[in-house]
Design a protein around this motif. Structure first.
Motif, PDB file in Angstrom:
ATOM      1  N   ARG A 103       0.840  -1.205   0.000  1.00 46.56           N
ATOM      2  CA  ARG A 103       0.000   0.000   0.000  1.00 46.56           C
ATOM      3  C   ARG A 103       0.871   1.250   0.000  1.00 46.56           C
ATOM      4  N   TRP A 104       1.910   1.256   0.832  1.00 45.29           N
ATOM      5  CA  TRP A 104       2.823   2.400   0.875  1.00 45.29           C
ATOM      6  C   TRP A 104       3.541   2.585  -0.454  1.00 45.29           C
ATOM      7  N   ALA A 105       3.954   1.479  -1.076  1.00 45.15           N
ATOM      8  CA  ALA A 105       4.659   1.572  -2.360  1.00 45.15           C
ATOM      9  C   ALA A 105       3.752   2.183  -3.427  1.00 45.15           C
ATOM     10  N   ILE A 106       2.491   1.759  -3.454  1.00 45.60           N
ATOM     11  CA  ILE A 106       1.529   2.312  -4.418  1.00 45.60           C
ATOM     12  C   ILE A 106       1.305   3.791  -4.122  1.00 45.60           C
ATOM     13  N   LEU A 107       1.135   4.113  -2.864  1.00 42.56           N
ATOM     14  CA  LEU A 107       0.904   5.502  -2.464  1.00 42.56           C
ATOM     15  C   LEU A 107       2.072   6.393  -2.847  1.00 42.56           C
ATOM     16  N   TYR A 108       3.306   5.951  -2.596  1.00 42.09           N
ATOM     17  CA  TYR A 108       4.483   6.741  -2.975  1.00 42.09           C
ATOM     18  C   TYR A 108       4.571   6.929  -4.482  1.00 42.09           C
ATOM     19  N   LYS A 109       4.246   5.881  -5.234  1.00 42.10           N
ATOM     20  CA  LYS A 109       4.308   5.978  -6.701  1.00 42.10           C
ATOM     21  C   LYS A 109       3.250   6.957  -7.207  1.00 42.10           C
TER      22      LYS A 109
END
Length: 80
Positions: free
Chosen positions: A53-59
């Motif tokens: 979720r964090w990786a998607i949010l950062y992207k």
């Protein structure tokens, strides 16, 4: 637990969500995108790990910032 999604999957998901929702016109874009990712995860076929979720949010935030930079550059260009 670490990330499960591959980088390409994270990027593709982020691009789809960003394209579907467009740039938020709110001051707190982090909260906006966090809510979008959480809402998307509800309908996902498997649970979304926090790291994913964090990786998607950062992207998504990278995409948002890039678009805003492009818009600012175009506005600056038009002003000159």
């Amino acid at each position: 637990m670490g990330r499960v999604m591959r980088d390409a999957t994270v990027e593709a998901t982020a691009r789809k969500l960003f394209k579907a929702c467009g740039t938020p016109w709110v001051e707190d874009s982090y909260s906006h995108w966090s809510a979008v990712v959480k809402a998307w995860a509800v309908g996902a076929t498997r649970p979304l790990h926090d790291d994913d979720r964090w990786a998607i949010l950062y992207k998504i935030q990278e995409l948002d910032e890039a678009l805003m930079s492009e818009r600012r550059a175009l506005e600056d260009e038009e002003d000159h």
